[in-house]
Design a protein around this motif. Sequence first.
Motif, PDB file in Angstrom:
ATOM      1  N   ASP A 265       0.835  -1.205   0.000  1.00  0.00           N
ATOM      2  CA  ASP A 265       0.000   0.000   0.000  1.00  0.00           C
ATOM      3  C   ASP A 265       0.868   1.253   0.000  1.00  0.00           C
ATOM      4  O   ASP A 265       0.583   2.228  -0.698  1.00  0.00           O
ATOM      5  CB  ASP A 265      -0.918   0.004   1.235  1.00  0.00           C
ATOM      6  CG  ASP A 265      -1.876  -1.177   1.236  1.00  0.00           C
ATOM      7  OD1 ASP A 265      -2.260  -1.612   0.131  1.00  0.00           O
ATOM      8  OD2 ASP A 265      -2.216  -1.652   2.329  1.00  0.00           O
ATOM      9  N   ILE A 266       1.942   1.229   0.786  1.00  0.00           N
ATOM     10  CA  ILE A 266       2.839   2.393   0.858  1.00  0.00           C
ATOM     11  C   ILE A 266       3.534   2.600  -0.479  1.00  0.00           C
ATOM     12  O   ILE A 266       3.639   3.734  -0.976  1.00  0.00           O
ATOM     13  CB  ILE A 266       3.864   2.195   1.995  1.00  0.00           C
ATOM     14  CG1 ILE A 266       3.148   2.152   3.351  1.00  0.00           C
ATOM     15  CG2 ILE A 266       4.907   3.308   1.973  1.00  0.00           C
ATOM     16  CD1 ILE A 266       4.064   1.881   4.524  1.00  0.00           C
TER      17      ILE A 266
ATOM     18  N   ILE B 227       3.327   5.929  -2.847  1.00  0.00           N
ATOM     19  CA  ILE B 227       4.561   6.616  -3.256  1.00  0.00           C
ATOM     20  C   ILE B 227       4.596   6.767  -4.766  1.00  0.00           C
ATOM     21  O   ILE B 227       4.967   7.831  -5.300  1.00  0.00           O
ATOM     22  CB  ILE B 227       5.801   5.847  -2.759  1.00  0.00           C
ATOM     23  CG1 ILE B 227       5.910   5.934  -1.234  1.00  0.00           C
ATOM     24  CG2 ILE B 227       7.069   6.409  -3.402  1.00  0.00           C
ATOM     25  CD1 ILE B 227       7.056   5.116  -0.650  1.00  0.00           C
ATOM     26  N   ALA B 228       4.190   5.717  -5.490  1.00  0.00           N
ATOM     27  CA  ALA B 228       4.172   5.785  -6.959  1.00  0.00           C
ATOM     28  C   ALA B 228       3.206   6.855  -7.448  1.00  0.00           C
ATOM     29  O   ALA B 228       3.482   7.553  -8.429  1.00  0.00           O
ATOM     30  CB  ALA B 228       3.799   4.416  -7.532  1.00  0.00           C
ATOM     31  N   VAL B 229       2.075   7.019  -6.762  1.00  0.00           N
ATOM     32  CA  VAL B 229       1.116   8.070  -7.143  1.00  0.00           C
ATOM     33  C   VAL B 229       1.729   9.447  -6.939  1.00  0.00           C
ATOM     34  O   VAL B 229       1.638  10.336  -7.797  1.00  0.00           O
ATOM     35  CB  VAL B 229      -0.189   7.919  -6.331  1.00  0.00           C
ATOM     36  CG1 VAL B 229      -1.101   9.127  -6.576  1.00  0.00           C
ATOM     37  CG2 VAL B 229      -0.900   6.627  -6.700  1.00  0.00           C
TER      38      VAL B 229
ATOM     39  N   ALA C 209       9.509  12.544  -4.377  1.00  0.00           N
ATOM     40  CA  ALA C 209       9.419  11.335  -3.542  1.00  0.00           C
ATOM     41  C   ALA C 209      10.313  10.217  -4.058  1.00  0.00           C
ATOM     42  O   ALA C 209      10.208   9.079  -3.598  1.00  0.00           O
ATOM     43  CB  ALA C 209       7.973  10.847  -3.404  1.00  0.00           C
ATOM     44  N   ALA C 210      11.191  10.514  -5.018  1.00  0.00           N
ATOM     45  CA  ALA C 210      12.226   9.551  -5.398  1.00  0.00           C
ATOM     46  C   ALA C 210      13.270   9.495  -4.290  1.00  0.00           C
ATOM     47  O   ALA C 210      13.433  10.444  -3.515  1.00  0.00           O
ATOM     48  CB  ALA C 210      12.866   9.952  -6.722  1.00  0.00           C
TER      49      ALA C 210
ATOM     50  N   GLU D 201      16.856   7.971  -9.440  1.00  0.00           N
ATOM     51  CA  GLU D 201      15.462   7.523  -9.521  1.00  0.00           C
ATOM     52  C   GLU D 201      14.549   8.648  -9.996  1.00  0.00           C
ATOM     53  O   GLU D 201      13.605   8.406 -10.763  1.00  0.00           O
ATOM     54  CB  GLU D 201      14.993   7.007  -8.158  1.00  0.00           C
ATOM     55  CG  GLU D 201      13.586   6.419  -8.202  1.00  0.00           C
ATOM     56  CD  GLU D 201      13.124   5.895  -6.851  1.00  0.00           C
ATOM     57  OE1 GLU D 201      12.021   5.323  -6.784  1.00  0.00           O
ATOM     58  OE2 GLU D 201      13.868   6.065  -5.863  1.00  0.00           O
ATOM     59  N   ALA D 202      14.830   9.879  -9.585  1.00  0.00           N
ATOM     60  CA  ALA D 202      14.026  11.011 -10.030  1.00  0.00           C
ATOM     61  C   ALA D 202      14.126  11.182 -11.540  1.00  0.00           C
ATOM     62  O   ALA D 202      13.118  11.429 -12.221  1.00  0.00           O
ATOM     63  CB  ALA D 202      14.476  12.290  -9.318  1.00  0.00           C
TER      64      ALA D 202
END
Length: 487
Positions: free
Chosen positions: A184-185, A189-191, A201-202, A207-208
């Motif tokens: 769920d977390i 985070i993906a959203v 949030a990367a 990752e960003a």
Amino acid sequence: MKQSLELRVSQQLTMTPQLQQAIRLLQLPAAELNLEIREALESNVMLEAEEEAESAFPNDETAAVDPPAIDPSETTLGSNAADASRLGEDMPIDERWEDPAAGATSFSAPDPARRDSLLDNQAGPEASLRDHLHWQVEMSSLSDRDRQIAEAVIDALDDQGHLTESSEELREALADDEEVELDDIQAVIAVIQHMDPVGVAARDAREALRIQLDALPGDTPCRDVARLAIAEDLSLLGPGQHATLRRRLGIDETVLAGVLSLIQQLDPHPGSGFGETRTEYVIPDCLVHRINGRWEVEVNPDASPRIRVNDYYASLVRRGDTSADNSLLRQHLQEARWLIKSLQSRSDTLQKVAECIVERQQGFLEHGEEAMQPLVLRDVATAIDMHESTVSRITSRKYMRTPQGTLEFKHFFSSHVPTADGGECSATAIRARIRRLVAAEDPARPLSDSRLTEILREEGINVARRTVAKYREVMGIASSTDRKRLV
């Protein structure tokens, strides 16, 4: 040791409070001077603001367009007794009100109704990154439980927009909700990572960048190769490492140029553009106009209020009266007249320095930077018969509006390089020539520093190759090898 008395004669300059005030006002830029005068108007009953005066140049032939403000640079201030004494000559309290020094300053001001602080007109603070994300969460279709997770994720972001806590740590922070799972977390985070700005949030810069690349359309040129480049060492994206990166990816220079161009459009720190900011505005201290074929200088009438002594309150001062009220009025009157005199002296000095600069740099005003003449503080100080330190004070953080844009006074000063005919060429003009040559070069065969040096010598400018390299680096121009690789 035998004690004895010895008499010596020496000269010493005493820095009176009035003299210190005059020197301090010299180096204040327009915005700070405006605030200083408005504070004096509020604290001294003897001072009042005059009405707005019309510009001295009704038939201006030029229409200058101001570029964005330049970040102001500091300068080391000197001191000079002769110029300071000229600014701080004593003024008796019994002087007649008709005396020009007791009247208004020679530079005018905007309407007194506009006497609000200049800083109050600046743009207010922008929304922070967290506020921006919270608003998007509220507007989303997330469930109440997912919104709670999103709040925890947003609170765990740093100033650059990177997530500082792992999914396990976030789950522990949400221990009150036993139904929260790691999946769920990760989903929340993906959203958030695809909210604005994309890539927030990367967990790191790599990752960003990857998230931002994935968000691009599938047919974006070089997108897939750019993902491979990001998967490699990010240091290979910097200058001097492109050959290694090209070899590892097995691509040619054209593809590499497309990859680098695409990555440069991305933001490895998507949250760094948010935060509380203030816009700094530049108020030109002088205006340069071309009138009847001549360049004229005007001290900006909107730079500071025009002030004078209030005749009514001044008439209340009784000579010979030693009462506390009368002593206070006399003190305010003396301070008011000192301030007016210091402002008048500052305006006169500013006018002299600006006129001298404009006279020396007429070529720049008409033809641009390549016509800039070499000029140093000593040249101006000699021309206007003042000390070099005084010129340094009056040119520090001051701006001049010209047809070439609003420029700091220091922009007109530069060192010189000898020419073949025995003359001098300013460093600013040389940099402008280098910039022009690089802009017109053949992309397949960029000009090296040695070749630039040869071309400049053919134009009569004797400059060393290392000097050309230094000027090129100052202007942020890559070396010929890197310029060729990026084509």
